[in-house]
Structure formats: C-alpha cells, structure tokens
Design a protein around this motif. Structure first.
Motif, PDB file in Angstrom:
ATOM      1  N   ASP A 150       0.827  -1.208   0.000  1.00  0.00           N
ATOM      2  CA  ASP A 150       0.000   0.000   0.000  1.00  0.00           C
ATOM      3  C   ASP A 150       0.861   1.257   0.000  1.00  0.00           C
ATOM      4  O   ASP A 150       0.654   2.175   0.784  1.00  0.00           O
ATOM      5  CB  ASP A 150      -0.957   0.007   1.191  1.00  0.00           C
ATOM      6  CG  ASP A 150      -2.013   1.099   1.052  1.00  0.00           C
ATOM      7  OD1 ASP A 150      -2.378   1.443  -0.087  1.00  0.00           O
ATOM      8  OD2 ASP A 150      -2.469   1.618   2.092  1.00  0.00           O
ATOM      9  N   GLU A 151       1.864   1.254  -0.891  1.00  0.00           N
ATOM     10  CA  GLU A 151       2.723   2.425  -1.017  1.00  0.00           C
ATOM     11  C   GLU A 151       3.394   2.453  -2.390  1.00  0.00           C
ATOM     12  O   GLU A 151       3.436   1.450  -3.090  1.00  0.00           O
ATOM     13  CB  GLU A 151       3.784   2.449   0.076  1.00  0.00           C
ATOM     14  CG  GLU A 151       4.767   1.308   0.022  1.00  0.00           C
ATOM     15  CD  GLU A 151       5.796   1.380   1.139  1.00  0.00           C
ATOM     16  OE1 GLU A 151       6.678   2.251   1.063  1.00  0.00           O
ATOM     17  OE2 GLU A 151       5.706   0.558   2.061  1.00  0.00           O
ATOM     18  N   VAL A 152       3.897   3.623  -2.747  1.00  0.00           N
ATOM     19  CA  VAL A 152       4.658   3.782  -3.965  1.00  0.00           C
ATOM     20  C   VAL A 152       6.084   3.363  -3.674  1.00  0.00           C
ATOM     21  O   VAL A 152       6.671   3.787  -2.678  1.00  0.00           O
ATOM     22  CB  VAL A 152       4.598   5.244  -4.464  1.00  0.00           C
ATOM     23  CG1 VAL A 152       5.511   5.447  -5.670  1.00  0.00           C
ATOM     24  CG2 VAL A 152       3.168   5.616  -4.822  1.00  0.00           C
ATOM     25  N   VAL A 153       6.630   2.491  -4.531  1.00  0.00           N
ATOM     26  CA  VAL A 153       7.999   2.009  -4.341  1.00  0.00           C
ATOM     27  C   VAL A 153       8.848   2.421  -5.531  1.00  0.00           C
ATOM     28  O   VAL A 153       8.337   2.688  -6.614  1.00  0.00           O
ATOM     29  CB  VAL A 153       8.026   0.463  -4.174  1.00  0.00           C
ATOM     30  CG1 VAL A 153       7.336   0.061  -2.886  1.00  0.00           C
ATOM     31  CG2 VAL A 153       7.414  -0.235  -5.365  1.00  0.00           C
ATOM     32  N   HIS A 154      10.141   2.485  -5.313  1.00  0.00           N
ATOM     33  CA  HIS A 154      11.067   2.819  -6.390  1.00  0.00           C
ATOM     34  C   HIS A 154      11.501   1.553  -7.101  1.00  0.00           C
ATOM     35  O   HIS A 154      11.883   0.582  -6.457  1.00  0.00           O
ATOM     36  CB  HIS A 154      12.279   3.588  -5.849  1.00  0.00           C
ATOM     37  CG  HIS A 154      11.915   4.940  -5.353  1.00  0.00           C
ATOM     38  ND1 HIS A 154      11.765   5.998  -6.204  1.00  0.00           N
ATOM     39  CD2 HIS A 154      11.639   5.402  -4.130  1.00  0.00           C
ATOM     40  CE1 HIS A 154      11.421   7.057  -5.515  1.00  0.00           C
ATOM     41  NE2 HIS A 154      11.326   6.724  -4.238  1.00  0.00           N
ATOM     42  N   VAL A 155      11.405   1.577  -8.437  1.00  0.00           N
ATOM     43  CA  VAL A 155      11.753   0.430  -9.266  1.00  0.00           C
ATOM     44  C   VAL A 155      12.723   0.866 -10.339  1.00  0.00           C
ATOM     45  O   VAL A 155      12.968   2.060 -10.528  1.00  0.00           O
ATOM     46  CB  VAL A 155      10.485  -0.188  -9.915  1.00  0.00           C
ATOM     47  CG1 VAL A 155       9.588  -0.798  -8.851  1.00  0.00           C
ATOM     48  CG2 VAL A 155       9.729   0.832 -10.734  1.00  0.00           C
TER      49      VAL A 155
END
Length: 53
Positions: free
Chosen positions: A44-49
């Motif tokens: 439930d969060e924005v992650v760095h990819v």
C-alpha cells in the motif's frame, strides 16, 4: 527481480511493465516504462523500481 531484457520484452508484448516490489516481491501495478516508481497494493505504497527507458 526481473532483468531489464524481460521488462523490455514485456513492454513490447503488452504496452506496459509489471515490476516486482523491492519490499515484498509481489508484482506492482502497471507502470509507464519511463517511470521509476510503481504502486504496490500489498505494501500500500509507492515504491522505487528500475526505469526501463
């Protein structure tokens, strides 16, 4: 984690890429190839990819 080649092949086939979340390993929501962020519904969060292009 998917290789950059796998991500590019996925984009060619589907028009978007599904990154694996660096935190939990689940696939994140479809992402634009020039974005380095994706939303993971499990975390439930924005992650760095990794950016594809």
């Amino acid at each position: 984690m998917k290789s950059i080649n796998n991500l590019l092949e996925e984009f060619v086939e589907f028009g978007y890429v599904l990154h694996e979340c660096p935190n939990c390993g689940e696939e994140c929501e479809p992402t634009e190839v020039d974005s380095d962020e994706a939303y993971c519904a499990v975390c439930d969060e924005v992650v760095h990819v990794e950016r594809v292009l």
